[in-house]
Design a protein around this motif. Structure first.
Motif, PDB file in Angstrom:
ATOM      1  N   SER A 159      67.988  18.457  37.447  1.00 10.74           N
ATOM      2  CA  SER A 159      67.715  18.590  38.872  1.00 10.74           C
ATOM      3  C   SER A 159      68.232  19.945  39.328  1.00 10.74           C
ATOM      4  CB  SER A 159      68.404  17.453  39.639  1.00 10.74           C
ATOM      5  OG  SER A 159      68.184  17.556  41.014  1.00 10.74           O
ATOM      6  N   SER A 160      68.106  20.222  40.622  1.00  7.22           N
ATOM      7  CA  SER A 160      68.737  21.399  41.205  1.00  7.22           C
ATOM      8  C   SER A 160      69.907  20.931  42.054  1.00  7.22           C
ATOM      9  CB  SER A 160      67.754  22.200  42.061  1.00  7.22           C
ATOM     10  OG  SER A 160      67.447  21.497  43.249  1.00  7.22           O
ATOM     11  N   LEU A 161      70.888  21.788  42.199  1.00  6.93           N
ATOM     12  CA  LEU A 161      72.098  21.400  42.914  1.00  6.93           C
ATOM     13  C   LEU A 161      71.795  21.021  44.367  1.00  6.93           C
ATOM     14  CD1 LEU A 161      75.112  21.133  42.328  1.00  6.93           C
ATOM     15  CD2 LEU A 161      75.415  23.498  43.064  1.00  6.93           C
ATOM     16  N   ASP A 162      70.880  21.750  44.994  1.00  9.68           N
ATOM     17  CA  ASP A 162      70.562  21.485  46.395  1.00  9.68           C
ATOM     18  C   ASP A 162      69.886  20.133  46.611  1.00  9.68           C
ATOM     19  OD1 ASP A 162      71.631  23.907  47.142  1.00  9.68           O
ATOM     20  OD2 ASP A 162      69.711  24.966  47.105  1.00  9.68           O
ATOM     21  N   ASP A 163      69.284  19.581  45.547  1.00 11.24           N
ATOM     22  CA  ASP A 163      68.592  18.302  45.689  1.00 11.24           C
ATOM     23  C   ASP A 163      69.530  17.103  45.588  1.00 11.24           C
ATOM     24  OD1 ASP A 163      66.146  19.541  46.019  1.00 11.24           O
ATOM     25  OD2 ASP A 163      65.622  19.457  43.884  1.00 11.24           O
ATOM     26  N   LEU A 164      70.764  17.336  45.198  1.00  8.59           N
ATOM     27  CA  LEU A 164      71.709  16.237  45.009  1.00  8.59           C
ATOM     28  C   LEU A 164      72.452  15.937  46.304  1.00  8.59           C
ATOM     29  CD1 LEU A 164      73.248  17.220  41.547  1.00  8.59           C
ATOM     30  CD2 LEU A 164      71.307  15.705  42.018  1.00  8.59           C
ATOM     31  N   ALA A 165      72.700  14.652  46.538  1.00  5.79           N
ATOM     32  CA  ALA A 165      73.449  14.230  47.722  1.00  5.79           C
ATOM     33  C   ALA A 165      74.942  14.422  47.476  1.00  5.79           C
ATOM     34  CB  ALA A 165      73.147  12.768  48.033  1.00  5.79           C
ATOM     35  N   PRO A 166      75.723  14.681  48.533  1.00  3.34           N
ATOM     36  CA  PRO A 166      77.181  14.782  48.370  1.00  3.34           C
ATOM     37  C   PRO A 166      77.750  13.515  47.750  1.00  3.34           C
ATOM     38  CG  PRO A 166      76.517  15.523  50.552  1.00  3.34           C
ATOM     39  CD  PRO A 166      75.310  14.889  49.930  1.00  3.34           C
ATOM     40  N   ALA A 167      78.642  13.685  46.809  1.00  2.00           N
ATOM     41  CA  ALA A 167      79.250  12.539  46.136  1.00  2.00           C
ATOM     42  C   ALA A 167      80.233  11.851  47.065  1.00  2.00           C
ATOM     43  CB  ALA A 167      79.958  12.995  44.861  1.00  2.00           C
ATOM     44  N   VAL A 168      80.095  10.546  47.208  1.00  2.00           N
ATOM     45  CA  VAL A 168      80.993   9.738  48.020  1.00  2.00           C
ATOM     46  C   VAL A 168      81.473   8.581  47.166  1.00  2.00           C
ATOM     47  CG1 VAL A 168      81.265   8.338  50.090  1.00  2.00           C
ATOM     48  CG2 VAL A 168      79.792  10.357  50.141  1.00  2.00           C
ATOM     49  N   LEU A 169      82.782   8.435  47.075  1.00  2.00           N
ATOM     50  CA  LEU A 169      83.340   7.368  46.247  1.00  2.00           C
ATOM     51  C   LEU A 169      83.298   6.045  46.993  1.00  2.00           C
ATOM     52  CD1 LEU A 169      86.425   9.129  44.644  1.00  2.00           C
ATOM     53  CD2 LEU A 169      84.164   8.751  43.666  1.00  2.00           C
ATOM     54  N   GLY A 170      83.015   4.995  46.250  1.00  2.00           N
ATOM     55  CA  GLY A 170      83.020   3.649  46.827  1.00  2.00           C
ATOM     56  C   GLY A 170      83.312   2.633  45.744  1.00  2.00           C
ATOM     57  N   ASP A 171      83.626   1.433  46.156  1.00  2.00           N
ATOM     58  CA  ASP A 171      83.937   0.384  45.191  1.00  2.00           C
ATOM     59  C   ASP A 171      82.695  -0.001  44.398  1.00  2.00           C
ATOM     60  OD1 ASP A 171      86.685  -0.048  45.733  1.00  2.00           O
ATOM     61  OD2 ASP A 171      86.109  -1.012  47.610  1.00  2.00           O
ATOM     62  N   TRP A 172      82.829  -0.065  43.069  1.00  2.00           N
ATOM     63  CA  TRP A 172      81.764  -0.583  42.212  1.00  2.00           C
ATOM     64  C   TRP A 172      81.963  -2.092  42.121  1.00  2.00           C
ATOM     65  CZ3 TRP A 172      77.323   1.211  40.620  1.00  2.00           C
ATOM     66  CH2 TRP A 172      76.637   0.532  39.593  1.00  2.00           C
ATOM     67  N   PRO A 173      80.957  -2.867  42.451  1.00  2.00           N
ATOM     68  CA  PRO A 173      81.132  -4.330  42.470  1.00  2.00           C
ATOM     69  C   PRO A 173      81.655  -4.856  41.140  1.00  2.00           C
ATOM     70  CG  PRO A 173      79.039  -3.709  43.457  1.00  2.00           C
ATOM     71  CD  PRO A 173      79.600  -2.459  42.833  1.00  2.00           C
ATOM     72  N   PRO A 174      82.722  -5.650  41.164  1.00  2.00           N
ATOM     73  CA  PRO A 174      83.283  -6.209  39.931  1.00  2.00           C
ATOM     74  C   PRO A 174      82.232  -6.986  39.155  1.00  2.00           C
ATOM     75  CG  PRO A 174      84.741  -6.621  41.799  1.00  2.00           C
ATOM     76  CD  PRO A 174      83.466  -6.096  42.360  1.00  2.00           C
ATOM     77  N   GLY A 175      82.175  -6.748  37.873  1.00  2.00           N
ATOM     78  CA  GLY A 175      81.269  -7.481  37.006  1.00  2.00           C
ATOM     79  C   GLY A 175      79.880  -6.905  36.916  1.00  2.00           C
ATOM     80  N   ASP A 176      79.502  -6.023  37.853  1.00  3.14           N
ATOM     81  CA  ASP A 176      78.174  -5.414  37.805  1.00  3.14           C
ATOM     82  C   ASP A 176      78.106  -4.385  36.681  1.00  3.14           C
ATOM     83  OD1 ASP A 176      77.582  -6.925  39.967  1.00  3.14           O
ATOM     84  OD2 ASP A 176      76.889  -5.279  41.239  1.00  3.14           O
ATOM     85  N   PRO A 177      77.038  -4.411  35.867  1.00 12.28           N
ATOM     86  CA  PRO A 177      76.928  -3.438  34.783  1.00 12.28           C
ATOM     87  C   PRO A 177      76.643  -2.048  35.340  1.00 12.28           C
ATOM     88  CG  PRO A 177      74.925  -4.715  34.945  1.00 12.28           C
ATOM     89  CD  PRO A 177      75.896  -5.329  35.912  1.00 12.28           C
ATOM     90  N   ALA A 178      77.151  -1.024  34.697  1.00 12.33           N
ATOM     91  CA  ALA A 178      76.929   0.364  35.093  1.00 12.33           C
ATOM     92  C   ALA A 178      76.311   1.117  33.927  1.00 12.33           C
ATOM     93  CB  ALA A 178      78.250   1.016  35.506  1.00 12.33           C
ATOM     94  N   ASP A 179      75.367   2.004  34.250  1.00 11.26           N
ATOM     95  CA  ASP A 179      74.732   2.812  33.210  1.00 11.26           C
ATOM     96  C   ASP A 179      75.601   3.980  32.775  1.00 11.26           C
ATOM     97  OD1 ASP A 179      72.505   1.199  33.389  1.00 11.26           O
ATOM     98  OD2 ASP A 179      71.444   2.533  34.775  1.00 11.26           O
ATOM     99  N   VAL A 180      76.426   4.475  33.696  1.00  7.52           N
ATOM    100  CA  VAL A 180      77.225   5.663  33.408  1.00  7.52           C
ATOM    101  C   VAL A 180      78.616   5.486  33.993  1.00  7.52           C
ATOM    102  CG1 VAL A 180      76.499   6.869  35.511  1.00  7.52           C
ATOM    103  CG2 VAL A 180      77.244   8.199  33.521  1.00  7.52           C
ATOM    104  N   GLU A 181      79.613   6.047  33.311  1.00  9.49           N
ATOM    105  CA  GLU A 181      80.992   5.987  33.794  1.00  9.49           C
ATOM    106  C   GLU A 181      81.695   7.298  33.450  1.00  9.49           C
ATOM    107  OE1 GLU A 181      85.087   3.285  33.508  1.00  9.49           O
ATOM    108  OE2 GLU A 181      83.316   2.765  32.301  1.00  9.49           O
ATOM    109  N   PHE A 182      82.393   7.849  34.444  1.00  8.25           N
ATOM    110  CA  PHE A 182      83.167   9.066  34.273  1.00  8.25           C
ATOM    111  C   PHE A 182      84.633   8.806  34.605  1.00  8.25           C
ATOM    112  CE2 PHE A 182      78.992  10.918  34.979  1.00  8.25           C
ATOM    113  CZ  PHE A 182      78.991  12.035  34.158  1.00  8.25           C
ATOM    114  N   LEU A 183      85.516   9.509  33.898  1.00  3.03           N
ATOM    115  CA  LEU A 183      86.905   9.629  34.306  1.00  3.03           C
ATOM    116  C   LEU A 183      87.036  10.988  34.993  1.00  3.03           C
ATOM    117  CD1 LEU A 183      89.939   8.809  34.220  1.00  3.03           C
ATOM    118  CD2 LEU A 183      90.063  10.033  32.038  1.00  3.03           C
ATOM    119  N   CYS A 184      87.588  11.016  36.192  1.00  3.85           N
ATOM    120  CA  CYS A 184      87.743  12.258  36.937  1.00  3.85           C
ATOM    121  C   CYS A 184      89.213  12.480  37.271  1.00  3.85           C
ATOM    122  CB  CYS A 184      86.946  12.222  38.235  1.00  3.85           C
ATOM    123  SG  CYS A 184      85.180  11.901  38.011  1.00  3.85           S
ATOM    124  N   GLY A 185      89.639  13.730  37.237  1.00  2.00           N
ATOM    125  CA  GLY A 185      91.008  14.074  37.607  1.00  2.00           C
ATOM    126  C   GLY A 185      91.042  15.439  38.249  1.00  2.00           C
TER     127      GLY A 185
END
Length: 316
Positions: free
Chosen positions: A80-106
Motif C-alpha cells: 500500500s502507500s503510507l497515505d492510504d493507511l488509517a492512523p493506528a489506534v490500540l484497542g482490546d482484542w476480544p478474548p478467544g477471537d482468532p487473529a491473523d497477525v500479531e506484533f510485539l511493539c516496544g
C-alpha cells in the motif's frame, strides 16, 4: 563503552512501554512520527512494511522493524502507500477471537530532549530478518518482553527498560553486521570507546579535549575529527549532553537535592545546571522531577492494549 551503548544509555531517560497488537482480515496502520526509538517484532502471520520513500517490504514471522529516531511508517496486510493507511489506534482484542497477525511493539518515549545524534544518523526505518541460529538473543528477548508485559509490580519499569535496552542493542548490532560500509565509522572504535568510558564514568570531572584525546591515545586534532565523525558532534558537546542525560536520570530515579545532582554531573552550581538543563529539555530540573513523579504515581508504565500512545494513535 562503545558508541551504540552510549546512544542507548542516552535514550533510556524516556518512558519504556511495550504492548501486543493483533488484527485480522484486511488491515493497515499508519504510525505517526514520535520523539523516541521504537520497534515491532512480527510474531505471527504476514505483513508488509510501508514507508514514505521506499517500496513496500514483505515481513515474515521473526522479522523486526526498528525506528531509531521515531520516524513515521506503516504496517499492512498488503502492499500500500503510507497515505492510504488509517492512523493506528490500540484497542482490546476480544478474548478467544482468532487473529491473523500479531506484533510485539516496544518504545522509549522522550517527552523532553532529543534522540541521540548517532541514532538520528541511521536510516529512519530499519528492517532485519534475524539469524536466530547465529544470534539467538533476539528470540529470547522477544519471549522475555512478552512475558514481562503484564507485570505491574515493584520493579516492572526497571525490567522493561532493561529488556528494551537489550532489544534495541541486538537489533542494531545485527543490522550493522549485515550492512557494513567502508565509509561508516566503527561503532566499537577502541580509542573513542576509551574516551566515552571516561566521560560516562566521570561526568563531574572538568574534562578538556586534550585530556580526552590522551585517554584515547590520539592527538587532539585526530581525536576531535574521529569523535565527531562517529558521534555526530564534537567531544565537548557530547560531554554536555551526557551530563544532562545523567542528571535527568538522577532527577527521575533519586531524591538527591538539585545542588547535589548538579555537582555530581559536573556543574559548579545548581543555577548553572538548571540553565543548561532548560536549554536542552525546555523545562526546569524541578518541574521535570515533579512531572516524572506524577507520571509514576499515575502508573504510566502500561502494557497490552491499554497502552496510551501519541494522542490516540499508536506509535512504536
Amino acid at each position: 563503552m562503545d558508541v551504540l551503548s552510549a546512544a542507548i544509555s542516552s535514550v533510556r531517560i524516556g518512558r519504556a512501554e511495550a504492548c501486543s497488537v493483533k488484527d485480522s482480515g484486511s488491515w493497515g496502520w499508519r504510525y505517526s512520527p514520535f520523539a523516541g526509538s521504537g520497534f515491532h517484532v512480527l510474531l505471527r502471520g504476514g505483513a508488509w512494511l510501508i514507508t514514505a520513500d521506499r517500496p513496500p517490504r514483505e515481513l515474515t514471522p521473526g522479522d523486526v522493524v526498528l525506528t531509531p529516531s521515531g520516524a513515521g511508517h506503516g504496517l499492512s496486510h498488503a502492499p500500500s502507500s503510507l497515505d492510504d493507511l488509517a492512523p493506528a489506534v490500540l484497542g482490546d482484542w476480544p478474548p478467544g477471537d482468532p487473529a491473523d497477525v500479531e506484533f510485539l511493539c516496544g518504545a522509549y518515549w522522550l517527552e523532553h530532549g532529543q534522540v541521540p545524534l548517532y541514532l538520528r544518523s541511521l536510516p529512519e526505518v530499519i528492517a532485519i530478518s534475524p539469524d536466530h541460529d547465529r544470534a539467538p538473543q533476539l528470540r529470547a528477548l522477544t519471549d522475555l518482553i512478552s512475558a514481562d508485559m503484564p507485570g505491574t509490580g515493584p520493579g516492572a519499569g526497571t525490567t522493561r527498560s532493561a529488556l528494551l535496552d537489550l532489544m534495541l542493542t541486538h537489533v542494531l548490532r545485527q543490522w550493522l553486521e549485515q550492512n557494513r560500509m567502508a565509509d561508516r565509522p566503527d561503532v566499537a572504535d577502541p580509542a573513542i570507546a576509551a574516551a566515552l568510558g571516561e566521560i560516562h564514568a566521570h561526568p563531574r570531572r572538568r574534562w578538556t579535549v586534550r585530556e580526552l584525546s590522551e585517554s584515547a591515545g590520539m592527538s587532539r586534532t585526530a581525536f576531535t575529527k574521529r569523535f565527531s565523525a562517529l558521534l555526530g558532534q564534537p567531544p565537548m558537546a557530547y560531554l554536555t549532553g551526557w551530563r544532562l542525560t545523567y542528571g535527568a536520570r538522577l532527577l527521575r530515579e533519586t531524591d538527591a537535592p538539585l545542588a547535589a545532582i548538579a555537582r555530581q554531573v559536573g556543574y559548579s552550581t545548581e543555577f548553572a545546571f538548571g540553565a543548561s538543563f532548560r536549554r536542552e529539555y525546555g523545562i526546569s530540573p524541578g518541574r521535570f522531577r515533579n512531572l516524572e513523579r506524577k507520571r509514576g504515581r499515575a502508573g504510566t508504565v502500561h502494557s497490552g492494549a491499554e497502552l496510551p500512545l501519541h494522542q490516540g494513535e499508536a506509535s512504536p
